[in-house]
Design a protein around this motif. Structure first.
Motif, PDB file in Angstrom:
ATOM      1  N   HIS A  33      22.512  57.283  -2.415  1.00  0.00           N
ATOM      2  CA  HIS A  33      22.727  57.871  -3.750  1.00  0.00           C
ATOM      3  C   HIS A  33      22.599  56.849  -4.878  1.00  0.00           C
ATOM      4  CE1 HIS A  33      23.976  61.298  -1.422  1.00  0.00           C
ATOM      5  NE2 HIS A  33      24.951  60.605  -0.890  1.00  0.00           N
ATOM      6  N   GLN A  34      21.754  55.826  -4.684  1.00  0.00           N
ATOM      7  CA  GLN A  34      21.532  54.831  -5.730  1.00  0.00           C
ATOM      8  C   GLN A  34      20.053  54.711  -6.100  1.00  0.00           C
ATOM      9  OE1 GLN A  34      23.628  51.089  -4.850  1.00  0.00           O
ATOM     10  NE2 GLN A  34      24.974  52.254  -3.495  1.00  0.00           N
ATOM     11  N   GLY A  35      19.226  55.603  -5.571  1.00  0.00           N
ATOM     12  CA  GLY A  35      17.812  55.622  -5.909  1.00  0.00           C
ATOM     13  C   GLY A  35      16.935  54.680  -5.099  1.00  0.00           C
ATOM     14  N   PHE A  36      17.508  53.965  -4.135  1.00  0.00           N
ATOM     15  CA  PHE A  36      16.713  53.019  -3.352  1.00  0.00           C
ATOM     16  C   PHE A  36      15.667  53.725  -2.477  1.00  0.00           C
ATOM     17  CE2 PHE A  36      20.399  50.239  -4.200  1.00  0.00           C
ATOM     18  CZ  PHE A  36      19.729  49.119  -4.673  1.00  0.00           C
ATOM     19  N   SER A  70      11.033  46.342   6.425  1.00  0.00           N
ATOM     20  CA  SER A  70      12.458  46.162   6.145  1.00  0.00           C
ATOM     21  C   SER A  70      12.606  46.163   4.634  1.00  0.00           C
ATOM     22  CB  SER A  70      12.957  44.825   6.704  1.00  0.00           C
ATOM     23  OG  SER A  70      12.879  44.812   8.108  1.00  0.00           O
ATOM     24  N   PHE A  71      13.594  46.895   4.117  1.00  0.00           N
ATOM     25  CA  PHE A  71      13.868  46.924   2.685  1.00  0.00           C
ATOM     26  C   PHE A  71      14.885  45.825   2.381  1.00  0.00           C
ATOM     27  CE2 PHE A  71      13.431  51.877   2.580  1.00  0.00           C
ATOM     28  CZ  PHE A  71      12.087  51.779   2.880  1.00  0.00           C
ATOM     29  N   ILE A  72      14.486  44.849   1.615  1.00  0.00           N
ATOM     30  CA  ILE A  72      15.339  43.709   1.307  1.00  0.00           C
ATOM     31  C   ILE A  72      15.728  43.764  -0.158  1.00  0.00           C
ATOM     32  CG2 ILE A  72      15.479  41.191   1.242  1.00  0.00           C
ATOM     33  CD1 ILE A  72      13.452  41.294   3.634  1.00  0.00           C
ATOM     34  N   ASP A  73      17.026  43.760  -0.409  1.00  0.00           N
ATOM     35  CA  ASP A  73      17.562  43.771  -1.763  1.00  0.00           C
ATOM     36  C   ASP A  73      17.228  42.431  -2.412  1.00  0.00           C
ATOM     37  OD1 ASP A  73      19.247  43.548  -4.047  1.00  0.00           O
ATOM     38  OD2 ASP A  73      20.717  44.900  -3.141  1.00  0.00           O
ATOM     39  N   LYS A  74      16.479  42.453  -3.498  1.00  0.00           N
ATOM     40  CA  LYS A  74      16.075  41.217  -4.171  1.00  0.00           C
ATOM     41  C   LYS A  74      17.269  40.448  -4.735  1.00  0.00           C
ATOM     42  CE  LYS A  74      11.408  42.499  -5.653  1.00  0.00           C
ATOM     43  NZ  LYS A  74      10.553  42.783  -6.831  1.00  0.00           N
ATOM     44  N   GLU A  75      18.338  41.176  -5.038  1.00  0.00           N
ATOM     45  CA  GLU A  75      19.507  40.547  -5.646  1.00  0.00           C
ATOM     46  C   GLU A  75      20.256  39.641  -4.671  1.00  0.00           C
ATOM     47  OE1 GLU A  75      23.424  42.522  -7.313  1.00  0.00           O
ATOM     48  OE2 GLU A  75      21.711  42.897  -8.670  1.00  0.00           O
ATOM     49  N   ASN A  76      20.349  40.064  -3.394  1.00  0.00           N
ATOM     50  CA  ASN A  76      21.165  39.281  -2.452  1.00  0.00           C
ATOM     51  C   ASN A  76      20.466  38.949  -1.132  1.00  0.00           C
ATOM     52  OD1 ASN A  76      21.272  41.662  -0.960  1.00  0.00           O
ATOM     53  ND2 ASN A  76      23.279  42.237  -1.763  1.00  0.00           N
ATOM     54  N   THR A 117       1.293  43.337   5.003  1.00  0.00           N
ATOM     55  CA  THR A 117       1.459  43.580   3.578  1.00  0.00           C
ATOM     56  C   THR A 117       2.924  43.618   3.169  1.00  0.00           C
ATOM     57  OG1 THR A 117      -0.576  44.879   3.610  1.00  0.00           O
ATOM     58  CG2 THR A 117       0.863  45.173   1.719  1.00  0.00           C
ATOM     59  N   VAL A 118       3.277  42.757   2.221  1.00  0.00           N
ATOM     60  CA  VAL A 118       4.593  42.782   1.583  1.00  0.00           C
ATOM     61  C   VAL A 118       4.449  43.579   0.292  1.00  0.00           C
ATOM     62  CG1 VAL A 118       6.399  41.397   0.488  1.00  0.00           C
ATOM     63  CG2 VAL A 118       5.279  40.568   2.573  1.00  0.00           C
ATOM     64  N   LEU A 119       5.362  44.512   0.056  1.00  0.00           N
ATOM     65  CA  LEU A 119       5.361  45.331  -1.152  1.00  0.00           C
ATOM     66  C   LEU A 119       6.594  45.002  -1.976  1.00  0.00           C
ATOM     67  CD1 LEU A 119       4.451  48.788   0.489  1.00  0.00           C
ATOM     68  CD2 LEU A 119       2.887  47.128  -0.562  1.00  0.00           C
ATOM     69  N   ASN A 120       6.505  45.217  -3.281  1.00  0.00           N
ATOM     70  CA  ASN A 120       7.628  44.947  -4.167  1.00  0.00           C
ATOM     71  C   ASN A 120       7.878  46.110  -5.101  1.00  0.00           C
ATOM     72  OD1 ASN A 120       8.630  41.984  -3.991  1.00  0.00           O
ATOM     73  ND2 ASN A 120       6.399  41.853  -3.767  1.00  0.00           N
ATOM     74  N   THR A 121       9.158  46.379  -5.336  1.00  0.00           N
ATOM     75  CA  THR A 121       9.590  47.326  -6.358  1.00  0.00           C
ATOM     76  C   THR A 121      10.473  46.533  -7.310  1.00  0.00           C
ATOM     77  OG1 THR A 121      11.678  48.028  -5.339  1.00  0.00           O
ATOM     78  CG2 THR A 121       9.659  49.147  -4.587  1.00  0.00           C
ATOM     79  N   GLN A 122      11.053  47.210  -8.263  1.00  0.00           N
ATOM     80  CA  GLN A 122      11.935  46.523  -9.205  1.00  0.00           C
ATOM     81  C   GLN A 122      13.104  45.839  -8.480  1.00  0.00           C
ATOM     82  OE1 GLN A 122      13.422  49.001 -12.366  1.00  0.00           O
ATOM     83  NE2 GLN A 122      14.884  47.469 -13.041  1.00  0.00           N
ATOM     84  N   ARG A 123      13.702  46.530  -7.503  1.00  0.00           N
ATOM     85  CA  ARG A 123      14.901  46.000  -6.848  1.00  0.00           C
ATOM     86  C   ARG A 123      14.697  45.578  -5.402  1.00  0.00           C
ATOM     87  NH1 ARG A 123      19.084  50.729  -7.629  1.00  0.00           N
ATOM     88  NH2 ARG A 123      17.258  51.923  -6.981  1.00  0.00           N
ATOM     89  N   LEU A 124      13.550  45.916  -4.811  1.00  0.00           N
ATOM     90  CA  LEU A 124      13.362  45.702  -3.377  1.00  0.00           C
ATOM     91  C   LEU A 124      12.090  44.915  -3.068  1.00  0.00           C
ATOM     92  CD1 LEU A 124      14.102  49.336  -2.142  1.00  0.00           C
ATOM     93  CD2 LEU A 124      15.648  47.368  -2.012  1.00  0.00           C
TER      94      LEU A 124
END
Length: 175
Positions: free
Chosen positions: A103-106, A65-71, A2-9
């Motif tokens: 400290h960025q809410g991730f 693994s938490f992957i930053d969607k931005e980069n 299962t791949v999960l998605n959040t707003q940024r991850l």
């Protein structure tokens, strides 16, 4: 898996393709300070990935693994697993993040997503989390998630602060 998605991850089940990012995370002494007390070797990280892949195949959940969607960079990792790695115990939620993402809410963002998976997909009745009592950052994430302090217990060969949340409390927070 299962791949999960959040707003940024994007939370992807840990596999061999994540080795470099996970090793960079797990070999940082500050990241591992409250987890194992020592940085991982490359062999430690490879062994962790192998165990995690086997758990995904066996149970359908484990470490992401938490992957930053931005980069596209791995910025952390987190899990739903049985406390103490024993199926007789309740499910546990856990996480770790790269220092430059503290400290960025991730952690809270990922924890909310993983807890949702545990309660809504796996239908767990109880979710617990443990941390070194001195790890106030992790304790704050547990509290923001809605978990309550249960007390001190011995897990993973160390004294830990234990937090918990049941399915009714989870549902009440989602309204």
């Amino acid at each position: 898996m299962t791949v999960l998605n959040t707003q940024r991850l994007r939370l992807e089940p840990c596999t061999d393709v994540h080795f470099e990012g996970l090793y960079a995370l797990n070999s940082d002494p500050e990241v591992m300070r409250y987890i194992t007390g020592k940085p991982d070797t490359p062999e430690d990280t490879k062994s962790m990935i192998d165990r995690v892949k086997a758990r995904w195949a066996d149970t359908g959940y484990s470490w992401w693994s938490f992957i930053d969607k931005e980069n596209g960079q791995i910025i952390g990792a987190g899990c739903i697993q049985h406390l103490g790695r024993d199926a007789a115990n309740p499910l546990e939620i856990g996480w770790r993040l790269r220092k430059d993402r503290w400290h960025q809410g991730f952690a809270s963002e990922a924890a909310q997503c993983m807890a949702s998976f545990a309660f809504e997909t796996l239908k767990t009745k109880l979710l617990v989390a443990v941390c070194d009592p001195a790890n106030t950052g992790s304790s704050r994430v547990m509290e923001r998630l809605g978990m309550s302090y249960r007390g001190r217990e011995r897990w993973y060969d160390m004294d830990t602060a234990v937090y918990q949340m049941n399915d009714r409390d989870w549902l009440a927070r989602q309204v």
